[in-house]
Write an enzyme that holds these catalytic residues in place. Structure first.
Site, PDB file in Angstrom:
ATOM      1  N   ASN A   9       0.899  -1.165  -0.043  1.00 23.72           N
ATOM      2  CA  ASN A   9       0.291   0.027  -0.086  1.00 23.72           C
ATOM      3  C   ASN A   9       0.894   1.204   0.056  1.00 23.72           C
ATOM      4  O   ASN A   9       1.704   1.591   0.855  1.00 23.72           O
ATOM      5  CB  ASN A   9      -0.919  -0.012   1.232  1.00 23.72           C
ATOM      6  CG  ASN A   9      -1.896   1.175   1.293  1.00 23.72           C
ATOM      7  OD1 ASN A   9      -1.461   2.491   1.240  1.00 23.72           O
ATOM      8  ND2 ASN A   9      -3.063   1.002   1.794  1.00 23.72           N
ATOM      9  N   HIS A  12       1.178   6.179   1.853  1.00 22.73           N
ATOM     10  CA  HIS A  12       1.909   7.157   2.836  1.00 22.73           C
ATOM     11  C   HIS A  12       2.976   7.828   2.077  1.00 22.73           C
ATOM     12  O   HIS A  12       3.602   8.527   2.071  1.00 22.73           O
ATOM     13  CB  HIS A  12       2.157   6.417   4.094  1.00 22.73           C
ATOM     14  CG  HIS A  12       0.941   6.212   4.765  1.00 22.73           C
ATOM     15  ND1 HIS A  12      -0.029   7.364   5.091  1.00 22.73           N
ATOM     16  CD2 HIS A  12       0.431   4.978   5.322  1.00 22.73           C
ATOM     17  CE1 HIS A  12      -1.045   6.988   5.915  1.00 22.73           C
ATOM     18  NE2 HIS A  12      -0.888   5.413   5.911  1.00 22.73           N
ATOM     19  N   HIS A  54      -5.567   3.628  -1.692  1.00 23.22           N
ATOM     20  CA  HIS A  54      -7.158   4.205  -1.342  1.00 23.22           C
ATOM     21  C   HIS A  54      -7.244   5.524  -1.805  1.00 23.22           C
ATOM     22  O   HIS A  54      -6.502   6.420  -1.462  1.00 23.22           O
ATOM     23  CB  HIS A  54      -7.203   4.209   0.106  1.00 23.22           C
ATOM     24  CG  HIS A  54      -8.350   4.400   0.793  1.00 23.22           C
ATOM     25  ND1 HIS A  54      -8.740   4.380   1.866  1.00 23.22           N
ATOM     26  CD2 HIS A  54      -9.524   4.755   0.129  1.00 23.22           C
ATOM     27  CE1 HIS A  54     -10.007   4.635   2.348  1.00 23.22           C
ATOM     28  NE2 HIS A  54     -10.496   4.730   1.184  1.00 23.22           N
ATOM     29  N   ARG A  56      -9.046   8.215  -1.523  1.00 21.46           N
ATOM     30  CA  ARG A  56     -10.152   8.730  -0.624  1.00 21.46           C
ATOM     31  C   ARG A  56     -11.100   9.785  -0.995  1.00 21.46           C
ATOM     32  O   ARG A  56     -10.479  10.510  -2.158  1.00 21.46           O
ATOM     33  CB  ARG A  56      -9.590   9.419   0.740  1.00 21.46           C
ATOM     34  CG  ARG A  56      -8.592   8.234   1.494  1.00 21.46           C
ATOM     35  CD  ARG A  56      -8.271   8.941   2.859  1.00 21.46           C
ATOM     36  NE  ARG A  56      -9.196   8.969   3.546  1.00 21.46           N
ATOM     37  CZ  ARG A  56      -9.675   8.393   4.523  1.00 21.46           C
ATOM     38  NH1 ARG A  56      -8.974   7.036   4.773  1.00 21.46           N
ATOM     39  NH2 ARG A  56     -10.704   8.707   5.390  1.00 21.46           N
ATOM     40  N   ARG A  60      -6.913  13.013   0.319  1.00 21.74           N
ATOM     41  CA  ARG A  60      -5.720  13.383   1.192  1.00 21.74           C
ATOM     42  C   ARG A  60      -4.419  12.921   0.871  1.00 21.74           C
ATOM     43  O   ARG A  60      -3.554  13.324   1.221  1.00 21.74           O
ATOM     44  CB  ARG A  60      -6.090  13.175   2.698  1.00 21.74           C
ATOM     45  CG  ARG A  60      -5.921  11.759   3.073  1.00 21.74           C
ATOM     46  CD  ARG A  60      -6.084  11.611   4.583  1.00 21.74           C
ATOM     47  NE  ARG A  60      -7.389  11.940   4.859  1.00 21.74           N
ATOM     48  CZ  ARG A  60      -8.114  11.158   6.037  1.00 21.74           C
ATOM     49  NH1 ARG A  60      -7.427  10.288   6.851  1.00 21.74           N
ATOM     50  NH2 ARG A  60      -9.380  11.349   6.199  1.00 21.74           N
ATOM     51  N   GLU A  81      -8.633   0.487  -3.327  1.00 15.63           N
ATOM     52  CA  GLU A  81      -9.466   0.665  -2.026  1.00 15.63           C
ATOM     53  C   GLU A  81     -10.433   1.960  -2.171  1.00 15.63           C
ATOM     54  O   GLU A  81      -9.929   2.916  -2.496  1.00 15.63           O
ATOM     55  CB  GLU A  81      -8.638   0.807  -0.830  1.00 15.63           C
ATOM     56  CG  GLU A  81      -7.824  -0.465  -0.358  1.00 15.63           C
ATOM     57  CD  GLU A  81      -6.861  -0.032   0.726  1.00 15.63           C
ATOM     58  OE1 GLU A  81      -7.090   1.082   1.361  1.00 15.63           O
ATOM     59  OE2 GLU A  81      -6.465  -0.946   1.213  1.00 15.63           O
ATOM     60  N   THR A 112     -17.608  -0.292  14.967  1.00 10.99           N
ATOM     61  CA  THR A 112     -16.683  -0.015  16.084  1.00 10.99           C
ATOM     62  C   THR A 112     -15.312  -0.028  15.826  1.00 10.99           C
ATOM     63  O   THR A 112     -14.458   0.534  16.253  1.00 10.99           O
ATOM     64  CB  THR A 112     -17.229  -0.578  17.255  1.00 10.99           C
ATOM     65  OG1 THR A 112     -17.478  -1.961  17.194  1.00 10.99           O
ATOM     66  CG2 THR A 112     -18.486   0.143  17.798  1.00 10.99           C
ATOM     67  N   GLU A 162     -11.119  -8.942   3.384  1.00 13.20           N
ATOM     68  CA  GLU A 162     -10.000  -8.569   4.028  1.00 13.20           C
ATOM     69  C   GLU A 162     -10.110  -8.203   5.506  1.00 13.20           C
ATOM     70  O   GLU A 162     -10.997  -7.334   5.852  1.00 13.20           O
ATOM     71  CB  GLU A 162      -9.159  -7.118   3.377  1.00 13.20           C
ATOM     72  CG  GLU A 162      -7.793  -6.760   4.138  1.00 13.20           C
ATOM     73  CD  GLU A 162      -7.083  -5.760   3.205  1.00 13.20           C
ATOM     74  OE1 GLU A 162      -7.339  -5.635   2.054  1.00 13.20           O
ATOM     75  OE2 GLU A 162      -6.542  -5.069   4.031  1.00 13.20           O
ATOM     76  N   HIS A 202      -4.050  -3.696   7.782  1.00 12.52           N
ATOM     77  CA  HIS A 202      -4.079  -2.738   8.677  1.00 12.52           C
ATOM     78  C   HIS A 202      -2.966  -2.775   9.906  1.00 12.52           C
ATOM     79  O   HIS A 202      -3.477  -3.565  10.696  1.00 12.52           O
ATOM     80  CB  HIS A 202      -5.427  -2.192   8.982  1.00 12.52           C
ATOM     81  CG  HIS A 202      -5.299  -0.576   9.401  1.00 12.52           C
ATOM     82  ND1 HIS A 202      -5.589   0.196   8.612  1.00 12.52           N
ATOM     83  CD2 HIS A 202      -5.040  -0.184  10.614  1.00 12.52           C
ATOM     84  CE1 HIS A 202      -5.669   1.450   9.415  1.00 12.52           C
ATOM     85  NE2 HIS A 202      -5.396   1.143  10.487  1.00 12.52           N
TER      86      HIS A 202
HETATM   87  N1  PXP Z   1      -5.897  -2.564   4.181  1.00 12.12           N
HETATM   88  C1  PXP Z   1      -6.837  -1.478   4.088  1.00 12.12           C
HETATM   89  C2  PXP Z   1      -8.310  -1.789   3.657  1.00 12.12           C
HETATM   90  C3  PXP Z   1      -6.479  -0.180   4.357  1.00 12.12           C
HETATM   91  O1  PXP Z   1      -7.348   0.661   4.244  1.00 12.12           O
HETATM   92  C4  PXP Z   1      -5.067   0.143   4.828  1.00 12.12           C
HETATM   93  C5  PXP Z   1      -4.729   1.646   5.097  1.00 12.12           C
HETATM   94  O2  PXP Z   1      -5.386   2.087   6.234  1.00 12.12           O
HETATM   95  C6  PXP Z   1      -4.120  -1.011   4.782  1.00 12.12           C
HETATM   96  C7  PXP Z   1      -4.451  -2.335   4.423  1.00 12.12           C
HETATM   97  C8  PXP Z   1      -2.765  -0.724   5.403  1.00 12.12           C
HETATM   98  O3  PXP Z   1      -2.736  -0.229   6.510  1.00 12.12           O
HETATM   99  P1  PXP Z   1      -1.061   0.060   7.090  1.00 12.12           P
HETATM  100  O4  PXP Z   1      -0.966   1.329   6.393  1.00 12.12           O
HETATM  101  O5  PXP Z   1      -1.500   0.355   8.325  1.00 12.12           O
HETATM  102  O6  PXP Z   1      -0.062  -0.891   6.619  1.00 12.12           O
END
Ligand code: PXP
Length: 250
Positions: A9, A12, A54, A56, A60, A81, A112, A162, A202
């Protein structure tokens, strides 16, 4: 144990770019850095099995232009995503990624723990899964490892789930860790028994991966923050190779 695939992913990397080039980030320009598409290509070369972004609603981090460039450039598979909205559905049908992962964005569709509330958004999720399936795009639902969410995901015909590992990652250094692990384990078994392919993601990092990888039936992990962070110090190549090695028991 079957090999676990890695979806990298790259959101970032775009977060860092947007921190400086908020306006220019959406336009062409040689000095706009760091470029998430370059990150994606290096991640693929290091053994990443797919690229996840993702898009969004508030844009962002990843921008539409990034996603189109990725669609053209990457050689593995693109996992988009997105929120379960008509606008994003229309975008995905034009883009044609290999995978779409439906994630919550608005308060009404988040549970939640932070997964998509498939039970509470049943009709919208169903319509989206059907539209993607008709277009040959495989849908994954990003859900908490809870039976009602898992069972409805299977009923709605999504081929993948997932499992949200965020609560487990947050509990990692607390007494709740074992319970969160057990919840994920039971969820993975239930999903697999219902014929779903089990992905997870995540909050997975270079430490908790040693335990995450022992969850049963794992097909693919989507990992972002820890890999992008590590890459700042080691470079993308080593960051991805190290994670893939740890995922598969090295
Ligand atoms: N999977 C999903 C569905 C996500 O939305 C994200 C990003 O928040 C990730 C995986 C990757 O999470 P992380 O950046 O904490 O590894």
């Amino acid at each position: 144990m079957a090999m676990i695939f890695l979806g990298v992913n790259i959101d970032h990397c775009a977060t860092l770019r947007q921190a400086r080039y908020r306006e220019a980030g959406a336009t062409t320009g040689g000095v706009v850095e760091p470029d998430p598409v370059t990150f994606a290509l290096l991640a693929e070369r290091a053994g990443g099995d797919g690229i996840t972004v993702h898009l969004r609603e508030d844009r962002r981090h990843i921008q539409e232009r990034d996603v189109w460039r990725l669609r053209e450039c990457i050689g593995t598979r693109l996992n988009l995503e997105m929120a379960c909205t008509p606008a994003m559905t229309e975008f995905a049908l034009k883009l044609k990624p290999e995978f779409v992962c439906l994630v919550p964005e608005s308060r009404q569709e988040v549970t939640t723990e932070g997964g998509l509330d498939v039970v509470g958004s049943r009709d919208r999720v169903k319509a989206c899964v059907e539209a993607m399936t008709a277009a040959g795009i495989k849908t994954s639902l990003f859900i908490d490892a809870d039976d009602p969410q898992i069972e409805l995901s299977a009923q709605l015909g999504a081929p993948y789930v997932e499992l949200h590992t965020g609560a487990y990652a947050n509990a990692f250094h607390t007494a709740r860790r074992a319970a969160e692990y057990q919840r994920l384990r039971l969820g993975a078994v239930r999903a697999h028994d219902l014929g779903l392919v089990v992905n997870a993601g995540h909050g997975i990092n270079y430490v908790n991966i040693a335990e995450v990888r022992t969850l049963p039936h794992l097909h693919e992990l989507n990992i972002g923050h820890s890999i992008v962070s590590r890459a700042l110090f080691t470079g993308v190549d080593e960051a991805v190779r190290e994670m893939k090695a740890r995922m598969n028991g090295a």
